[in-house]
Write a protein that holds these residues in place. Structure first.
Motif, short mmCIF file in Angstrom:
data_model
loop_
_atom_site.label_atom_id
_atom_site.label_comp_id
_atom_site.label_asym_id
_atom_site.label_seq_id
_atom_site.Cartn_x
_atom_site.Cartn_y
_atom_site.Cartn_z
N LEU A 14 -5.73 -2.14 -3.68
CA LEU A 14 -4.52 -1.42 -4.07
C LEU A 14 -3.39 -2.39 -4.38
O LEU A 14 -2.69 -2.26 -5.39
CB LEU A 14 -4.11 -0.45 -2.97
CG LEU A 14 -2.87 0.40 -3.23
CD1 LEU A 14 -3.01 1.22 -4.51
CD2 LEU A 14 -2.59 1.29 -2.03
N GLU A 15 -3.23 -3.40 -3.53
CA GLU A 15 -2.21 -4.43 -3.77
C GLU A 15 -2.45 -5.11 -5.12
O GLU A 15 -1.52 -5.28 -5.92
CB GLU A 15 -2.26 -5.46 -2.64
CG GLU A 15 -1.34 -6.65 -2.85
CD GLU A 15 -1.61 -7.78 -1.88
OE1 GLU A 15 -0.64 -8.34 -1.36
OE2 GLU A 15 -2.80 -8.11 -1.65
N SER A 16 -3.68 -5.48 -5.38
CA SER A 16 -4.03 -6.17 -6.63
C SER A 16 -3.77 -5.28 -7.84
O SER A 16 -3.22 -5.72 -8.84
CB SER A 16 -5.49 -6.60 -6.57
OG SER A 16 -5.88 -7.21 -7.76
N LEU A 39 0.93 -6.80 0.78
CA LEU A 39 0.58 -6.09 2.01
C LEU A 39 1.51 -6.58 3.10
O LEU A 39 1.75 -7.78 3.22
CB LEU A 39 -0.87 -6.38 2.41
CG LEU A 39 -1.97 -5.82 1.52
CD1 LEU A 39 -3.34 -6.19 2.09
CD2 LEU A 39 -1.85 -4.31 1.38
N LEU A 40 2.00 -5.67 3.89
CA LEU A 40 2.88 -6.02 4.99
C LEU A 40 2.20 -5.68 6.30
O LEU A 40 1.57 -4.63 6.43
CB LEU A 40 4.20 -5.24 4.90
CG LEU A 40 5.06 -5.46 3.67
CD1 LEU A 40 6.21 -4.47 3.64
CD2 LEU A 40 5.60 -6.89 3.66
N GLY A 41 2.35 -6.56 7.27
CA GLY A 41 1.88 -6.30 8.62
C GLY A 41 3.07 -6.03 9.51
O GLY A 41 4.23 -6.10 9.09
N SER A 42 2.79 -5.74 10.75
CA SER A 42 3.86 -5.45 11.70
C SER A 42 4.81 -6.62 11.85
O SER A 42 6.02 -6.43 12.01
CB SER A 42 3.25 -5.08 13.05
OG SER A 42 2.46 -3.92 12.92
N SER A 50 12.88 -9.61 2.52
CA SER A 50 13.79 -10.23 1.56
C SER A 50 13.14 -10.25 0.18
O SER A 50 11.92 -10.21 0.05
CB SER A 50 14.14 -11.65 1.99
OG SER A 50 12.99 -12.45 2.02
N GLY A 51 13.98 -10.31 -0.80
CA GLY A 51 13.50 -10.35 -2.17
C GLY A 51 13.18 -8.97 -2.69
O GLY A 51 13.24 -7.97 -1.98
N ASN A 52 12.87 -8.92 -3.96
CA ASN A 52 12.49 -7.67 -4.61
C ASN A 52 10.99 -7.51 -4.42
O ASN A 52 10.21 -8.23 -5.02
CB ASN A 52 12.85 -7.71 -6.09
CG ASN A 52 14.36 -7.81 -6.29
OD1 ASN A 52 15.13 -7.30 -5.50
ND2 ASN A 52 14.76 -8.50 -7.34
N LEU A 53 10.62 -6.57 -3.57
CA LEU A 53 9.20 -6.40 -3.29
C LEU A 53 8.84 -4.94 -3.11
O LEU A 53 9.66 -4.12 -2.73
CB LEU A 53 8.76 -7.21 -2.08
CG LEU A 53 9.22 -6.78 -0.69
CD1 LEU A 53 8.29 -5.76 -0.06
CD2 LEU A 53 9.29 -8.00 0.21
N LEU A 54 7.60 -4.67 -3.42
CA LEU A 54 6.98 -3.38 -3.14
C LEU A 54 5.95 -3.67 -2.07
O LEU A 54 4.98 -4.40 -2.31
CB LEU A 54 6.34 -2.84 -4.42
CG LEU A 54 5.91 -1.39 -4.38
CD1 LEU A 54 7.14 -0.50 -4.27
CD2 LEU A 54 5.15 -1.05 -5.63
N GLY A 55 6.19 -3.18 -0.87
CA GLY A 55 5.31 -3.46 0.25
C GLY A 55 4.38 -2.30 0.54
O GLY A 55 4.72 -1.14 0.33
N LEU A 56 3.19 -2.63 1.03
CA LEU A 56 2.22 -1.64 1.47
C LEU A 56 1.96 -1.90 2.94
O LEU A 56 1.47 -2.97 3.32
CB LEU A 56 0.91 -1.78 0.67
CG LEU A 56 1.04 -1.68 -0.84
CD1 LEU A 56 -0.27 -2.06 -1.52
CD2 LEU A 56 1.47 -0.27 -1.25
N PHE A 93 -0.53 4.94 4.94
CA PHE A 93 0.28 3.76 4.66
C PHE A 93 1.61 4.16 4.04
O PHE A 93 1.77 5.26 3.52
CB PHE A 93 -0.47 2.76 3.77
CG PHE A 93 -0.78 3.24 2.38
CD1 PHE A 93 0.03 2.90 1.31
CD2 PHE A 93 -1.90 4.02 2.12
CE1 PHE A 93 -0.25 3.33 0.02
CE2 PHE A 93 -2.20 4.45 0.85
CZ PHE A 93 -1.37 4.12 -0.21
N LEU A 94 2.55 3.24 4.15
CA LEU A 94 3.86 3.43 3.53
C LEU A 94 3.95 2.54 2.31
O LEU A 94 3.50 1.39 2.34
CB LEU A 94 4.99 3.04 4.49
CG LEU A 94 5.20 3.88 5.73
CD1 LEU A 94 6.34 3.29 6.56
CD2 LEU A 94 5.50 5.33 5.38
N VAL A 95 4.54 3.06 1.27
CA VAL A 95 4.96 2.25 0.13
C VAL A 95 6.44 1.99 0.37
O VAL A 95 7.22 2.93 0.54
CB VAL A 95 4.73 2.98 -1.22
CG1 VAL A 95 5.27 2.16 -2.37
CG2 VAL A 95 3.26 3.28 -1.41
#
Length: 174
Positions: A14-16, A39-42, A50-56, A93-95
């Motif tokens: 999904l990240e890719s 992908l974000l972890g705890s 920080s920065g412009n990101l779309l995290g999963l 998951f959260l976007v």
């Protein structure tokens, strides 16, 4: 679920997919927004994003109550084993959109929601690189999920992090 690598494999797929689909003008190193998908972890949520990101952020894994006892047919061909039990899971998951401005956050989130609506399934072609045991008939369906404001804010409170624009989704494997 194909193997124990399946959960991480579909999240990586999904990240890719989202990273490759980012508009060229937004991609890190190419455009003015300089955004990335990750992908974000705890640990990352507990730190300041920080920065412009779309995290999963995968926050919950449950066994699908409707498919947990459904057997999979054996794979065709020589050396194929017998029927084995399927372990279909639901990945909650959260976007998360984080940006330098409210406009960037809103644009990242709106774009992600459209991108997920346009490609609501991950299949062997997208997942095999991360989980070689993923079967040709297996796929993961991605849909928006219900989550109360209270539950969402509890997640953010747990990490002592400032709230960032978030939308819950669920990925059902099977």
């Amino acid at each position: 679920m194909a193997s124990f690598r399946g959960v991480h494999g579909v999240m990586l797929a999904l990240e890719s997919y989202l990273q490759r689909s980012l508009p060229a003008a937004w991609r890190q190193g190419q455009g003015t927004v300089n955004a990335r998908v990750t992908l974000l972890g705890s640990r990352e949520l507990a730190a300041q994003l920080s920065g412009n990101l779309l995290g999963l952020y995968l926050h919950r894994v449950t066994v699908d109550p409707y498919g947990r006892n459904r057997p999979l047919a054996p794979a065709p061909g020589p050396g194929a084993g017998g029927i084995h039990a399927e372990l279909p899971v639901n990945l909650h998951f959260l976007v998360i959109a984080n940006g330098a401005s409210a406009a960037i956050e809103a644009d990242l989130m709106a774009w992600a929601m459209v991108a997920l609506a346009e490609a609501p399934h991950l299949d062997l072609a997208r997942v095999a690189e991360n989980d070689p045991e993923w079967g040709g008939r297996e796929q993961a369906a991605i849909t928006p999920a219900e989550m109360t404001d209270e539950d969402l804010l509890r997640l953010w409170d747990r990490f002592h992090a400032a709230y960032t624009l978030s939308v819950p989704y669920v990925m059902r494997t099977g």
